[in-house]
Design an enzyme around this catalytic site. Sequence first.
Site, PDB file in Angstrom:
ATOM      1  N   HIS A   1      26.795 -30.435   4.044  1.00 28.89           N
ATOM      2  CA  HIS A   1      27.684 -31.265   3.957  1.00 28.89           C
ATOM      3  C   HIS A   1      27.394 -32.534   3.750  1.00 28.89           C
ATOM      4  O   HIS A   1      26.134 -32.977   3.695  1.00 28.89           O
ATOM      5  CB  HIS A   1      28.025 -31.500   5.507  1.00 28.89           C
TER       6      HIS A   1
ATOM      7  N   ASP B   1      23.439 -18.762   5.020  1.00 34.55           N
ATOM      8  CA  ASP B   1      24.657 -19.411   5.145  1.00 34.55           C
ATOM      9  C   ASP B   1      24.815 -20.766   4.843  1.00 34.55           C
ATOM     10  O   ASP B   1      25.231 -21.515   5.519  1.00 34.55           O
ATOM     11  CB  ASP B   1      25.248 -19.169   6.737  1.00 34.55           C
TER      12      ASP B   1
ATOM     13  N   HIS C   1      26.107 -13.136   9.615  1.00 33.01           N
ATOM     14  CA  HIS C   1      25.653 -14.117  10.617  1.00 33.01           C
ATOM     15  C   HIS C   1      25.741 -13.851  11.890  1.00 33.01           C
ATOM     16  O   HIS C   1      25.967 -14.116  12.757  1.00 33.01           O
ATOM     17  CB  HIS C   1      25.821 -15.403  10.538  1.00 33.01           C
TER      18      HIS C   1
ATOM     19  N   ASN D   1      28.178 -22.540  13.092  1.00 35.32           N
ATOM     20  CA  ASN D   1      29.009 -21.468  13.807  1.00 35.32           C
ATOM     21  C   ASN D   1      28.649 -20.245  13.005  1.00 35.32           C
ATOM     22  O   ASN D   1      28.648 -20.018  11.844  1.00 35.32           O
ATOM     23  CB  ASN D   1      30.426 -21.807  13.345  1.00 35.32           C
TER      24      ASN D   1
ATOM     25  N   ASN E   1      35.999 -20.005   0.872  1.00 35.59           N
ATOM     26  CA  ASN E   1      36.707 -21.426   1.336  1.00 35.59           C
ATOM     27  C   ASN E   1      36.389 -22.695   0.917  1.00 35.59           C
ATOM     28  O   ASN E   1      35.931 -23.674   1.319  1.00 35.59           O
ATOM     29  CB  ASN E   1      36.242 -21.712   2.975  1.00 35.59           C
TER      30      ASN E   1
END
Lengths: 306, 421
Positions: free
Chosen positions: B304, B300, B227, B273, B89
């Site tokens: 950020h 995961d 996850h 998430n 992504n």
Amino acid sequence: MARKDILGLYDLEAGEIEALLSDGLQYKALLKRGERQWSELCGKSVVTLFYENSTRTRCSFELAAVRLGAHVVNLSMATSSVQKGETLVDTGKTLDAMKCDVMVIRHPTGGAPRLLAGTVKAHVINAGDGMNEHPSQALLDMLTMKEHLGRIAGLKVAILGDIRHSRVARSNLYGLKKLGARVSMFAPRTLMPDGLDRMGAEICTSREACVEGADVVMGLRIQLERQKAGYFPSLGEYAKYYGIDENVMQYAKPGALILHPGPVNRGIELTAGLIDGPQSHIEDQVLSGVAVRMAMLKMLCQEERI
Amino acid sequence: MIFRGADVVFRDGVRQCDLRTENGKIAEIAPAGTLEGEGWDLAGRTVFPGLIDMHVHLREPGFEKKETIETGTMSAVKGGFTQICCMPNTKPVVDNKVVVTYIKARAKEVGHCKVHPIGAITEGQRGETLAAIGGMKAAGAVALSEDGKSVRNASLMASAMLYAADFGLKCLCHCEDASLTEGKVVHEGYYSTRTGLKGSIRAAEDILIARELCLAESLGLPVHICHVSTYSGVQLIREAKARGVQVTAETCPHYFTLTDEAIQDFDPDTKVNPPLREERDRLAVEQGLKDGTLDCIASDHAPHHEDDKNVEYDLAAFGISGLETSFALSYTELVKKTGLLTLPALAAKMSANPAKIVGLAGGEIAVGAPADLTVVDLGEKWTVNPAKFVSKGKNTPFKGMEVYGRVKMTVVDGEIKYRED
């Protein structure tokens, strides 16, 4: 230690809530007698920072600040820097640099006032954040109860309506429990979130059980968009199965107070007869609102005056 | 080079040994104190097979403000990882061979560990048509994933699994029913009610886990579930495994270390998430790791920039910067505190199993295997301090937490890529 911010009733001590109510009661009595001007916040500046539309809460805070002698600036965030992409943190820093003393914030996201409070030196008052808290509304509800019933401890307060999305219900629950009241709640199952029993609420499965023996019956506003989101089939059905009407009120104590945070949908949360009837204190709540907001502003600013 | 006298974690136990590496491979394993030559004295240290994290977001290309291949792989080796798989992504999305080739080339140029790109399942991750799966495989993609969302259309997902199987690729499934998570930022339960933050129910994850299991069973193909965070999801996978469905699954350190209690102060670093869930979920995830329902631990890693986190909870980005805490959290919670896993079992969850799931060389310490080694001081207690992360992402809900197990050295293909000062 002096409190810097009022972010919610979850954080306030019972003694602080008592003090706010007692100050609020005094202000309300004086307002009723016609007094209009005090000097507790003389020379201070208060900014109302509303990221969500509101007429009554904003007006009530602004009047409260003006009555105490503060200068008030209001920022409609819908028409200001937000549209230029400024973040809440940056807006807070800017206002802080202008030496604003108190920021009153309303925001659609839970926790936003806490983020602001952690960023700025000014006092922060939460005027409603998402579905989290609306402390001044709960305080004005409690003020109305205390004024008319003489106490909070031992009362049974029934709260009915859209509990899931209601910051008013949460703040009332925290405040009322701290002062020793019982709180019963009823809502369509779709609008009743988990865990309220753990917070001390009595979760009821019928309107009648919720209202049974109540000293105070509070309706919550139902937003019309909840129907579109699939929480219930129609407003008619909501009114019929979940609204508060004269029959339901039979189960409350005679003369029980009827409250509603407004604006009320007539004939949906409450019948018109109840809204305009003798048990309703919905209009009187509005003056309680100004009084209790004066008490909140005074609490945060008082020790700096010494 | 000789690595002398460490406690070495083998598949069947821990033994004090000397290791010799040569040409990037493990050349010799001998009793402690028997190998001569230039090297490192590691008495008192523990050597794991090079750790592998099969679920990492490197953000490059497109989001270099959050992380780059350079900083992400630096963070990986500091956390003890010798190989990582990176999610597609990015911007542009990894949905064709050009982006796969770019990431591999960039990793070769500036990377500190081995980087294996994962390709998107659908073009642009839009859920409409299949991505260029064959081309991505040829360029070096090791698996496929729509991570961040699920492929909505079940028929397209079935197609993807079938077509991917032709190229020996597996789908790694992020399981989330978007109709149940729209606008939701936390788990629905006591703490969502308390904070007024909007919560999603377990079914949002479980429904898609169940769908992917059904597809895998119907088609007779393997599938991997990313996850896992719910007790009910663990149970769905356990039951599927019992009846022979070819399913593997991962969980992350935050799902067995934290619960939704952590959200109560509105710290956006707790926003992830799937969301942090309840104690019964945390315990079920631990049991799933212990009984083998959950095959591996992935971080995961979702770095950020501060600008994406220092905002209102609803507006904050989802994700935790995890590479530098993954090992210590796993060791502390699963081995040291609870004894749920032995050291070889922990090594399997963090090295051998992810290697097997995506088909990578490595994963164990054996003669002829790649000389990928993670050297740890298991006794060292340290406090998580995001200011010291080398990752650009300082977003961690573990700040201030005391953990055990400090990575001292990371060796990739025989080269020391990280050594603590």
